[in-house]
Design an enzyme around this catalytic site. Structure first.
Site, mmCIF file in Angstrom:
data_model
loop_
_atom_site.group_PDB
_atom_site.id
_atom_site.type_symbol
_atom_site.label_atom_id
_atom_site.label_comp_id
_atom_site.label_asym_id
_atom_site.label_seq_id
_atom_site.Cartn_x
_atom_site.Cartn_y
_atom_site.Cartn_z
ATOM 1 N N ASN A 87 -6.313 6.830 6.423
ATOM 2 C CA ASN A 87 -6.055 5.806 5.410
ATOM 3 C C ASN A 87 -5.121 6.269 4.303
ATOM 4 O OD1 ASN A 87 -6.952 4.298 2.747
ATOM 5 N ND2 ASN A 87 -7.555 2.977 4.454
ATOM 6 N N ASN B 73 -11.689 7.001 1.206
ATOM 7 C CA ASN B 73 -10.533 6.114 1.103
ATOM 8 C C ASN B 73 -9.350 6.829 0.443
ATOM 9 O OD1 ASN B 73 -8.758 3.943 0.623
ATOM 10 N ND2 ASN B 73 -10.438 2.496 0.430
ATOM 11 N N ASP C 133 -9.561 2.308 -4.693
ATOM 12 C CA ASP C 133 -8.874 2.468 -3.415
ATOM 13 C C ASP C 133 -8.046 3.750 -3.430
ATOM 14 O OD1 ASP C 133 -7.391 2.184 -1.085
ATOM 15 O OD2 ASP C 133 -7.207 0.024 -1.277
ATOM 16 N N GLU D 159 0.833 -1.197 0.000
ATOM 17 C CA GLU D 159 0.000 0.000 0.000
ATOM 18 C C GLU D 159 0.874 1.256 0.000
ATOM 19 O OE1 GLU D 159 -2.428 1.922 -0.052
ATOM 20 O OE2 GLU D 159 -4.329 0.879 0.263
#
Length: 329
Positions: A147, A204, A264, A58
């Site tokens: 996030n 997100n 995402d 990520e």
């Protein structure tokens, strides 16, 4: 028998030995749906495999001062670094508090989203010291689990705050939210002011255009269906905000939706195009909202960024792998 010192017992930091990346032999090539994309991306450009073996890659962020790509492995609680000079991958920060999104500021400081400490933290450029928590509360209540994060040209920090990190033990630790909203925030490191910009079901990804005048945010409440004890929402879309002359951002407008998986994270290129993650790869939209093409990565993509010494390399975090695609322009 020789006595071991504490340093003797520490694990090594090397995760990939130096060496050139290999091309993904299963990659079928990029799909070009608009001639404008053909000028930027060759359909035959190989998908380069930079690293394999993460649990959940990520938050890629290019740090030009060190010629390296930083990226999180969230469940492994690591911030890793891929080095352009020789292709090695090392652990840059071990035992993180479930870092997710990362961003590099103009002064080369690195900003992180931490699920475990439920905060926005900052590291010095060399990452030698522990990250310092900077934003931890809003109006006296703890944040949910930041996030994704982006740094504007003026140095302000933009981040999203859904509940994923306090709903999924593999991403943080279970906790009840103190806030009754899930929001997008703007933080000014100079003044310390924290502004709540917009609310979503589960905000997100977040990204800004190069001039800082356009803000993109995704709402991915559909992904709650992957979390035990939660029901999926119906949001899998990206919204766009355009700055007004007085500095306000208005209510935003729908920009695009991914049909496979959910958007995402994403990146805005120098043309203002949006490169969006999805369950089947990366989709490309023009600033006008026209779908230009598709990169079939072969795995769920979580986030991406541009970087490299030319600025034309697209780094893609896709489940267990970090891969890359080189653009023509």
């Amino acid at each position: 028998m020789r006595a071991n010192s504490d340093s003797d017992l520490l694990p090594g930091r090397l995760l990939r030995r130096p060496g050139a990346p290999a091309a993904d032999k299963a990659f079928p090539g990029s799909q070009i749906d608009d001639p404008r994309l053909a000028e930027v991306l060759s359909p035959e450009a190989p998908l380069l495999v930079l690293h394999e073996g993460a649990i959940h890659a990520e938050g890629p962020a290019w740090q030009a001062s060190h010629d390296r790509l930083l990226f999180s492995d969230v469940p492994n609680r690591r911030l890793n670094a891929w080095y352009e000079d020789d292709g090695r991958v090392e652990v840059a920060i071990d035992a993180t508090w479930f870092m997710n999104g990362n961003a590099v500021a103009a002064d080369d400081a690195v900003w992180h989203c931490e699920h475990g400490r439920r905060c926005i933290s900052r590291s010095q450029p060399d990452l030698a010291e522990a990250p310092e928590p900077i934003v931890t509360h809003f109006e006296g209540k703890r944040l949910n689990s930041p996030n994704d994060v982006a740094v504007a040209a003026d140095g302000t920090i933009w981040f999203t705050d859904p509940i994923f990190g306090i709903a999924m033990p593999s991403q943080g630790a279970l906790a009840d939210p103190e806030l009754d909203h899930r929001s997008v925030y703007r933080f000014d490191p100079t003044s310390g002011a924290l502004a709540r910009i917009a609310d979503y079901e589960q905000p997100n990804g977040v990204a800004l255009s190069a001039d800082g005048a356009t803000l993109y945010v995704s709402d991915t409440s559909v992904s709650l269906g992957e979390v035990p004890g939660f029901s999926a929402g119906d949001k899998h879309e990206v919204w766009r905000f355009v700055a007004a002359p007085d500095g306000s951002w208005g209510d935003g407008e729908f920009f695009c939706r991914t049909d496979h998986g959910y958007p995402d994270g994403f990146a805005v290129d120098v043309r203002g195009w949006l490169w969006v993650s999805a369950g089947d790869g990366v989709h490309v939209w023009s600033a006008e909202g026209v779908r230009l093409g598709y990169v079939p990565v072969g795995a769920t993509v979580s986030n991406l960024c541009f970087g490299g010494s030319t600025g034309r390399r697209l780094f893609i975090a896709a489940q267990s792998r970090l891969v890359a695609l080189d653009l023509k322009a």
